[in-house]
Each structure stands twice: as structure tokens, then as C-alpha cells.
Design a protein around this motif. Structure first.
Motif, PDB file in Angstrom:
ATOM      1  N   SER A  60     128.314  63.800 114.925  1.00  0.00           N
ATOM      2  CA  SER A  60     129.195  64.336 115.955  1.00  0.00           C
ATOM      3  C   SER A  60     128.973  63.545 117.234  1.00  0.00           C
ATOM      4  O   SER A  60     127.867  63.090 117.519  1.00  0.00           O
ATOM      5  N   THR A  61     130.039  63.385 118.007  1.00  0.00           N
ATOM      6  CA  THR A  61     129.942  62.681 119.275  1.00  0.00           C
ATOM      7  C   THR A  61     129.426  63.630 120.346  1.00  0.00           C
ATOM      8  O   THR A  61     129.896  64.752 120.467  1.00  0.00           O
ATOM      9  N   VAL A  62     128.435  63.172 121.109  1.00  0.00           N
ATOM     10  CA  VAL A  62     127.892  63.960 122.207  1.00  0.00           C
ATOM     11  C   VAL A  62     127.824  63.074 123.447  1.00  0.00           C
ATOM     12  O   VAL A  62     127.830  61.848 123.361  1.00  0.00           O
ATOM     13  N   GLY A  63     127.753  63.698 124.611  1.00  0.00           N
ATOM     14  CA  GLY A  63     127.729  62.930 125.850  1.00  0.00           C
ATOM     15  C   GLY A  63     126.344  62.564 126.311  1.00  0.00           C
ATOM     16  O   GLY A  63     126.190  61.809 127.267  1.00  0.00           O
ATOM     17  N   LEU A  64     125.325  63.086 125.641  1.00  0.00           N
ATOM     18  CA  LEU A  64     123.951  62.871 126.077  1.00  0.00           C
ATOM     19  C   LEU A  64     123.064  62.823 124.850  1.00  0.00           C
ATOM     20  O   LEU A  64     123.238  63.610 123.922  1.00  0.00           O
ATOM     21  N   THR A  65     122.159  61.860 124.809  1.00  0.00           N
ATOM     22  CA  THR A  65     121.209  61.815 123.701  1.00  0.00           C
ATOM     23  C   THR A  65     119.799  61.697 124.238  1.00  0.00           C
ATOM     24  O   THR A  65     119.553  61.143 125.300  1.00  0.00           O
ATOM     25  N   GLY A  66     118.871  62.234 123.471  1.00  0.00           N
ATOM     26  CA  GLY A  66     117.458  62.235 123.842  1.00  0.00           C
ATOM     27  C   GLY A  66     116.713  63.170 122.917  1.00  0.00           C
ATOM     28  O   GLY A  66     117.190  63.476 121.816  1.00  0.00           O
ATOM     29  N   ASN A  67     115.584  63.650 123.333  1.00  0.00           N
ATOM     30  CA  ASN A  67     114.808  64.574 122.508  1.00  0.00           C
ATOM     31  C   ASN A  67     115.618  65.823 122.221  1.00  0.00           C
ATOM     32  O   ASN A  67     116.274  66.376 123.113  1.00  0.00           O
ATOM     33  N   THR A  68     115.560  66.292 120.978  1.00  0.00           N
ATOM     34  CA  THR A  68     116.470  67.329 120.494  1.00  0.00           C
ATOM     35  C   THR A  68     115.692  68.548 120.005  1.00  0.00           C
ATOM     36  O   THR A  68     114.639  68.424 119.389  1.00  0.00           O
ATOM     37  N   LEU A  69     116.266  69.721 120.287  1.00  0.00           N
ATOM     38  CA  LEU A  69     115.677  70.980 119.845  1.00  0.00           C
ATOM     39  C   LEU A  69     116.799  71.917 119.433  1.00  0.00           C
ATOM     40  O   LEU A  69     117.796  72.048 120.151  1.00  0.00           O
ATOM     41  N   VAL A  70     116.669  72.541 118.265  1.00  0.00           N
ATOM     42  CA  VAL A  70     117.641  73.535 117.806  1.00  0.00           C
ATOM     43  C   VAL A  70     117.110  74.913 118.143  1.00  0.00           C
ATOM     44  O   VAL A  70     116.001  75.278 117.739  1.00  0.00           O
ATOM     45  N   VAL A  71     117.896  75.692 118.903  1.00  0.00           N
ATOM     46  CA  VAL A  71     117.525  77.053 119.291  1.00  0.00           C
ATOM     47  C   VAL A  71     118.654  77.977 118.880  1.00  0.00           C
ATOM     48  O   VAL A  71     119.729  77.976 119.499  1.00  0.00           O
ATOM     49  N   GLY A  72     118.424  78.760 117.822  1.00  0.00           N
ATOM     50  CA  GLY A  72     119.486  79.632 117.331  1.00  0.00           C
ATOM     51  C   GLY A  72     120.700  78.819 116.911  1.00  0.00           C
ATOM     52  O   GLY A  72     120.596  77.886 116.115  1.00  0.00           O
ATOM     53  N   ASP A  73     121.867  79.142 117.485  1.00  0.00           N
ATOM     54  CA  ASP A  73     123.082  78.400 117.143  1.00  0.00           C
ATOM     55  C   ASP A  73     123.429  77.364 118.208  1.00  0.00           C
ATOM     56  O   ASP A  73     124.576  76.982 118.380  1.00  0.00           O
ATOM     57  N   HIS A  74     122.411  76.897 118.950  1.00  0.00           N
ATOM     58  CA  HIS A  74     122.625  75.878 119.966  1.00  0.00           C
ATOM     59  C   HIS A  74     121.685  74.691 119.736  1.00  0.00           C
ATOM     60  O   HIS A  74     120.609  74.826 119.150  1.00  0.00           O
ATOM     61  N   VAL A  75     122.114  73.524 120.209  1.00  0.00           N
ATOM     62  CA  VAL A  75     121.300  72.315 120.204  1.00  0.00           C
ATOM     63  C   VAL A  75     121.021  71.941 121.653  1.00  0.00           C
ATOM     64  O   VAL A  75     121.945  71.809 122.460  1.00  0.00           O
ATOM     65  N   VAL A  76     119.739  71.802 122.001  1.00  0.00           N
ATOM     66  CA  VAL A  76     119.326  71.426 123.351  1.00  0.00           C
ATOM     67  C   VAL A  76     118.878  69.972 123.313  1.00  0.00           C
ATOM     68  O   VAL A  76     118.066  69.583 122.476  1.00  0.00           O
ATOM     69  N   ILE A  77     119.426  69.156 124.230  1.00  0.00           N
ATOM     70  CA  ILE A  77     119.087  67.735 124.291  1.00  0.00           C
ATOM     71  C   ILE A  77     118.611  67.404 125.698  1.00  0.00           C
ATOM     72  O   ILE A  77     119.249  67.763 126.684  1.00  0.00           O
ATOM     73  N   THR A  78     117.464  66.728 125.788  1.00  0.00           N
ATOM     74  CA  THR A  78     116.952  66.263 127.070  1.00  0.00           C
ATOM     75  C   THR A  78     116.884  64.743 127.050  1.00  0.00           C
ATOM     76  O   THR A  78     116.399  64.151 126.096  1.00  0.00           O
ATOM     77  N   SER A  79     117.390  64.117 128.099  1.00  0.00           N
ATOM     78  CA  SER A  79     117.423  62.657 128.159  1.00  0.00           C
ATOM     79  C   SER A  79     116.254  62.128 128.971  1.00  0.00           C
ATOM     80  O   SER A  79     115.592  62.872 129.703  1.00  0.00           O
ATOM     81  N   SER A  80     116.015  60.832 128.868  1.00  0.00           N
ATOM     82  CA  SER A  80     114.901  60.209 129.573  1.00  0.00           C
ATOM     83  C   SER A  80     115.123  60.148 131.078  1.00  0.00           C
ATOM     84  O   SER A  80     114.175  59.942 131.834  1.00  0.00           O
ATOM     85  N   ASP A  81     116.370  60.327 131.534  1.00  0.00           N
ATOM     86  CA  ASP A  81     116.638  60.286 132.970  1.00  0.00           C
ATOM     87  C   ASP A  81     116.701  61.683 133.591  1.00  0.00           C
ATOM     88  O   ASP A  81     117.236  61.870 134.679  1.00  0.00           O
ATOM     89  N   GLY A  82     116.158  62.690 132.889  1.00  0.00           N
ATOM     90  CA  GLY A  82     116.014  64.016 133.473  1.00  0.00           C
ATOM     91  C   GLY A  82     117.189  64.940 133.305  1.00  0.00           C
ATOM     92  O   GLY A  82     117.240  66.001 133.940  1.00  0.00           O
ATOM     93  N   LYS A  83     118.157  64.612 132.461  1.00  0.00           N
ATOM     94  CA  LYS A  83     119.317  65.476 132.250  1.00  0.00           C
ATOM     95  C   LYS A  83     119.098  66.389 131.044  1.00  0.00           C
ATOM     96  O   LYS A  83     118.371  66.057 130.113  1.00  0.00           O
ATOM     97  N   LEU A  84     119.763  67.536 131.092  1.00  0.00           N
ATOM     98  CA  LEU A  84     119.676  68.531 130.028  1.00  0.00           C
ATOM     99  C   LEU A  84     121.082  68.929 129.613  1.00  0.00           C
ATOM    100  O   LEU A  84     121.953  69.161 130.460  1.00  0.00           O
ATOM    101  N   ALA A  85     121.318  68.987 128.317  1.00  0.00           N
ATOM    102  CA  ALA A  85     122.613  69.434 127.810  1.00  0.00           C
ATOM    103  C   ALA A  85     122.386  70.432 126.688  1.00  0.00           C
ATOM    104  O   ALA A  85     121.452  70.295 125.893  1.00  0.00           O
TER     105      ALA A  85
END
Length: 355
Positions: free
Chosen positions: A314-339
Motif C-alpha cells: 500500500s502507498t503511504v506518505g511516511l515510512t520508518g519504524n512500524t508498529l501495529v496497534v489494534g486496527d491501526h498502523v503507527v509509523i515513526t520516521s527518522s526526522d521526528g514525524k509520526l503517522a
């Protein structure tokens, strides 16, 4: 909590653990200052990191190691990794520089930070300046906790298991370490450290480790420390460049790096499947959830079926370390952003994004 410090060590892993209503995380307490002679480094800046506990209910700092460890054997230790917490106790890896670099595991009370036990595992050296001083912050990875045992991959040539209640060493096993070489002229000769900072994994009765100071990854019996198998991190003939120990489940372990994800049988080490990511490069730490290996790769989120190796994306606007929480995917990038993305419709864009 401590001095401002521009952290240039990309192998330090930031994060925390919550236990008994307290969030425990590392911070920079002070920095060992650098020293030069006519531009030649004698000493380099090395941060000394401590742990601190934040009361999540009272919304205040509960304790800091800089105080709770005063006049204890742990006073000079540095804790550069996130701890692991269970039943009111936090467990964390640490090091101290005393000529040699000593590596330890320490246990402290979650609510107060008071030490419970501390165990020395090994001593060694990192790269040195021509004056015999440490030229880099020692490597350190988080510990793993399973069934009353604490497992630590030391980054100094050995893996150890300790009793979680007492700190007593149950077993220690050596691995193949990248050689630390003498300085080249005026400057240190750095090792080529290519593994990311990977905590050990436990799957069944097997421990899987990917030591930063080794070109291999390994599987050990959790009770005896006997090695079951080892594999090279990089094999040029199959164009793999593994960096992340992603996770384990259902008797399998997944690793990622370069343009691929690999899956091996935990018991035998046999390669079960290799999934290519369409020329995309793994760009953060993935996770195993719901029978899928979820891996970020340059603007896309790949899902690889753990059983078959079949891949979707799937296409996403941000990539980085990934965590699945319930029915959501949390992504943190190296430049301090969270999606945060909905797991069922990642391609529609983030539900929330913060800088």
C-alpha cells in the motif's frame, strides 16, 4: 533532564517501557568531554545515559537514576537502550568505561528506580584513539525477558542468560565478533557495523540474536545456550543485505534489509521464503502482526504473508519504524514525524500525522 546533546550515534535506540504507572526511558545525564592535540583526537565526546521514571498519572517525574544510583555499584553505568519491564521491575543493559569497557545488565524498581541487582557479563574494547582512549560510544542493545530469564546480546562477543529474580548468570555463549583493530596512524579504525540495533527474540525454546559486532545472526537453546544454527547477514550471491531482526511467530523468524525480507524456520535455520520488495529498500523496523510481516520501504508499506511469503503493498506518505496497534498502523520516521494509518485502508492516507 540533562545537557543538550546532538546525538550522532545512529545505533542508539530510543524508547521506553511502562510499568506500574511509570514510563521509564533513557536520557543523557552528562557527556564525557573531548580532547585534542593539534587536531589529533585524544578523547571523543561520549554521552553517559541514565534512566528516569515519569509518573503517567501524577504527570511528573518520579525518579532519576542520577540520584537513585548515587553511592551504589551502578553509579557510573550508562544505560543507552530502552528497558524491559515486568511486575514492578525494569531490566536494562548498561556499560561503564573503566579502562576496559564493562558490560552489565541491571534491574531496578519501576516506581522508585532503586537498584534490585546488577550483573557484570563481559569486558572488552571498542575502537581507540592513538592515545588509547575510547573513540566511540560502546554498542548496546536492549535485553529480552522470557519465562523468568533475561537474555542479553552484549556487543562484546557473547550472549548471556540471567535469572530475572537474582541476576545470577545461567549461561554465557560466545559468537564470532568483528575484530577491533588498532588505530591507523592518528585516527581510529572504525568497524563496519551494519546490523541495526536489534533486541533478542524468543520463539518457543529458541533465542535469536543479531549482534551488531558480528557478521552473523544466531539461534541458541534458551535453557543451555547451545548454538542451534548461524547464518551470514549478507550473501552477495543472493543480493541480500539484512539489517533488521523484525520478529518471530509460529516457529518462524523474519528479517529485513536491502530489497528483501527473509523468513527462516526457527528450529532448523532453513530458509522458508524470500520476498523481494519490487526494488524498494527496507526503510525502518517492521513488525509481525496477524500472520503478516509488515515492512516499511520508501513510501510504501509491504505486507508479506508469514506462511507463504506472498506480498502485497500500500502507498503511504511516511515510512520508518512500524508498529501495529489494534486496527491501526503507527509509523515513526527518522526526522521526528509520526503517522497513524487505518490498518484496513492504508492507501487512503493517514488518520493523523504530527511533527
Amino acid at each position: 533532564l540533562g545537557p543538550r546533546h546532538a546525538d550522532d550515534n545512529d545505533k542508539v535506540q530510543f524508547g521506553g517501557a511502562i510499568d506500574s504507572g511509570v514510563l521509564v526511558a533513557p536520557y543523557v545525564d552528562h557527556v564525557l568531554l573531548d580532547q585534542n592535540y593539534r587536531g589529533i583526537p585524544i578523547k571523543v565526546k561520549i554521552p553517559v545515559r541514565k534512566l528516569a521514571g515519569f509518573d503517567t498519572q501524577g504527570w511528573r517525574w518520579a525518579w532519576m537514576h542520577a540520584r537513585s544510583l548515587d553511592e551504589t555499584p551502578m553509579e557510573g553505568w550508562s544505560f543507552p537502550t530502552p528497558p524491559v519491564a515486568q511486575e514492578g521491575v525494569i531490566y536494562a543493559s548498561a556499560f561503564s568505561i573503566e579502562g576496559f569497557v564493562n558490560c552489565y545488565v541491571g534491574a531496578s524498581a519501576s516506581r522508585t528506580g532503586e537498584p534490585v541487582w546488577g550483573t557484570w557479563i563481559a569486558s572488552g574494547q571498542v575502537e581507540q584513539t592513538m592515545f588509547g582512549e575510547q573513540a566511540t560510544e560502546p554498542l548496546c542493545v536492549p535485553v529480552a525477558l522470557h519465562d523468568g530469564l533475561v537474555f542479553h546480546s552484549t556487543s562484546f562477543g557473547c550472549v548471556a542468560a540471567m535469572d530475572a529474580d537474582t541476576g545470577r548468570v545461567v549461561w554465557v555463549t560466545e559468537y564470532d565478533q568483528i575484530e577491533v583493530k588498532a588505530p591507523r596512524g592518528y585516527y581510529a579504525d572504525p568497524r563496519n557495523i551494519l546490523w541495526e540495533n536489534n533486541a533478542p527474540l524468543v520463539e518457543g525454546d529458541t533465542l535469536i540474536v543479531a549482534p551488531m559486532d558480528s557478521d552473523y545472526y544466531y539461534a541458541y537453546d534458551i535453557h543451555t545456550g547451545i548454538r542451534r544454527w548461524r547464518e551470514l547477514r549478507r550473501r552477495t550471491q543472493v543480493n541480500s543485505d539484512l539489517r533488521y531482526l523484525i520478529g518471530s511467530d509460529q516457529g518462524r523468524v523474519a528479517l529485513g534489509g536491502g530489497h528483501e525480507v527473509h523468513c527462516r524456520d526457527v528450529g532448523s535455520g532453513k530458509l522458508v521464503w524470500r520476498a523481494r520488495l519490487g526494488g524498494r529498500s527496507v526503510s525502518g523496523r517492521g513488525v509481525i502482526a496477524g500472520g503478516q510481516v509488515v515492512v516499511p520501504a520508501n513510501g510504501e508499506l509491504f505486507r508479506v504473508d508469514l506462511d507463504t511469503g506472498k506480498t502485497s503493498r500500500s502507498t503511504v506518505g511516511l515510512t520508518g519504524n512500524t508498529l501495529v496497534v489494534g486496527d491501526h498502523v503507527v509509523i515513526t520516521s527518522s526526522d521526528g514525524k509520526l503517522a497513524v494509518y487505518r490498518n484496513t485502508a492504508v492507501a487512503t492516507g493517514p488518520e493523523r500525522e504530527d511533527n
